[in-house]
Scaffold this active site. Structure first.
Site, PDB file in Angstrom:
ATOM      1  N   TYR A 198      35.756  58.658  39.421  1.00  0.00           N
ATOM      2  CA  TYR A 198      34.526  58.946  40.142  1.00  0.00           C
ATOM      3  C   TYR A 198      34.645  59.999  41.238  1.00  0.00           C
ATOM      4  O   TYR A 198      33.634  60.419  41.796  1.00  0.00           O
ATOM      5  CB  TYR A 198      33.944  57.643  40.706  1.00  0.00           C
ATOM      6  N   PHE A 254      30.264  43.900  42.189  1.00  0.00           N
ATOM      7  CA  PHE A 254      28.901  43.893  41.648  1.00  0.00           C
ATOM      8  C   PHE A 254      28.868  44.654  40.352  1.00  0.00           C
ATOM      9  O   PHE A 254      29.024  45.647  40.035  1.00  0.00           O
ATOM     10  CB  PHE A 254      27.901  44.450  42.625  1.00  0.00           C
ATOM     11  N   ARG A 297      32.408  63.578  25.330  1.00  0.00           N
ATOM     12  CA  ARG A 297      31.211  64.244  24.785  1.00  0.00           C
ATOM     13  C   ARG A 297      30.115  64.365  25.834  1.00  0.00           C
ATOM     14  O   ARG A 297      28.957  64.616  25.513  1.00  0.00           O
ATOM     15  CB  ARG A 297      30.709  63.489  23.547  1.00  0.00           C
TER      16      ARG A 297
END
Length: 413
Positions: A127, A413, A95
């Site tokens: 990514y 991290f 969405r």
């Protein structure tokens, strides 16, 4: 009919952290963390750099960006947004929630004047479409300490080792780490509060191993290295077959490092040394007698995204002279698209827009992969992801972008 997400990403308020973090935990499997872990991660949350997406009162998307300073080739610390805590509720997939957060975040990073964004990816396929390229890799191994012997350099016997409670020597260990940061691309200066994260030791994550243990190396009264580890006992019909699970090992000189590896090798009742998240050029590989008995393997680690191509390429140096015009494609951050002339060497660099003919063509994703010097542009070209437009330009750029030391991210991290 599913309700629409009422608003786009907005900055996280402090009183929203618990539901925001709970959404993240649920997205990663829903296993609750200890109170110590929650407190530690809340303490390092930078609220003004964290985003949430809300559907009514429900948090359905999370993302954050730590204000890191990361070493780049040449040794300079460069501002880099450490992208973290990214999640989308399973009820709100497909969405546009993730895309909206990545859009807002990269716009914010640009407005902050930070030329780089970096992350570690739970799923590598996600990514690339946002311009992140895999720039560092980490070495993993299961070392058979009974069959892969260890040879150590001169001076190793002069190093004194002693046990210490991890918390008692934390400052000394952090001082060692800080001295190493400028020497290796990809390492980050740990901000205030981050040292505590290195000591998180929840029993749920030990896998049957001991609590975290620590040994420090000293020379002339100075701490020159440390190793943090756990021991996982195991017995079979032939006797003890325990495993040493290495958490961290840093050293300022070869002898101190070798002394620590030799110590880990010799822990009683163990026959395997399990290592994770090590640099691909880690020294232990050249101390062991039989690398095949170590079962080395690689895993992707840090993904790099150039937010400002010109500033990012000027921030690092180049191990050989380079003067090349890049044609950069960047659909997600179009301000980077176009031709850039990079001129640089070991002393510095300039990178400016140009109308000159392009000599190497690539996307910002490939530029991010090559940025820290661990992924050759020639290898990306062999995969069809970089195109040479002027003969010789690719080799020139690839050599210049390289690093004498493998880039490495020591921790997540």
């Amino acid at each position: 009919m599913a309700s629409d997400v009422a608003i786009g990403p907005r900055v996280l308020r402090q009183d929203e952290w618990d539901p925001w973090y709970d959404n993240l935990i649920r997205a990663f499997g829903g296993v609750p963390e200890s109170a110590e872990e929650r407190q530690a991660w809340r303490a390092v949350t930078e609220f003004d750099r964290s985003l949430g997406v809300w559907d009514g009162d429900a948090c359905v998307g999370t993302a954050g960006a730590y204000s890191f300073r990361m070493t780049v080739p040449g040794g300079a610390p460069v501002s880099a947004a450490g992208v973290t805590m990214v999640s989308v509720a399973a009820t709100h997939r497909r969405r546009g929630v993730l895309t909206s957060m990545m859009r807002r975040q990269l716009d914010d990073v640009r407005s902050w004047g930070e030329p780089l964004a970096v992350l570690t990816a739970s799923e590598p396929a996600i990514y690339g479409r946002f311009g992140y390229g895999a720039a560092t890799f980490q070495l993993q191994a299961e070392i058979d300490t009974n069959r892969a012997g260890l040879s150590v350099p001169a001076g190793t016997d002069d190093v004194r080792l002693r046990y210490a409670a991890p918390a008692d020597v934390l400052d000394a260990c952090e001082a060692v780490y800080a001295r190493l940061v400028p020497a290796r691309p990809g390492m980050v200066e740990r901000p205030a509060g981050w040292a505590r994260l290195t000591l998180l030791d929840p029993e749920s994550e030990r896998g049957g191993a001991s609590p975290l243990q620590c040994v420090v190396a000293e020379r002339d009264g100075e701490v020159t290295g440390y190793a943090r580890y756990r021991v996982k006992p195991n017995w079979d019909s032939g006797g003890p077959e325990g495993t040493v699970v290495l958490s961290d090992l840093d050293a300022l000189d070869p002898a101190s490092g070798a002394a620590l590896w030799r110590f880990l090798y010799g822990i009683d009742l163990t026959s395997t040394l399990s290592v994770r998240m090590r640099p691909v050029d880690d020294a232990w590989q050249y101390l062991v007698s039989d690398i095949r008995r170590c079962l080395p393997r690689l895993k992707d680690a840090l993904y790099v995204r150039l937010v400002d191509v010109g500033a990012a390429l000027e921030a690092r140096t180049y191990q050989a002279p380079v003067d090349v015009v890049f044609e950069v494609a960047d659909d997600f951050c179009p301000w980077n698209s176009g031709r850039w002339r990079l001129s640089g060497d070991a002393k510095g660099a300039s990178c400016e827009r140009t109308s000159d003919a392009a000599e190497v063509a690539l996307s910002v994703r490939e530029l991010g992969a090559a940025y820290l010097g661990g992924v050759p542009l020639t290898a990306l070209a062999a995969a069809g992801r970089v195109r040479e437009l002027r003969r010789g330009a690719l080799a020139e750029a690839s050599v210049g972008f390289g690093s004498a030391v493998a880039p490495w991210l020591p921790h997540g991290f």
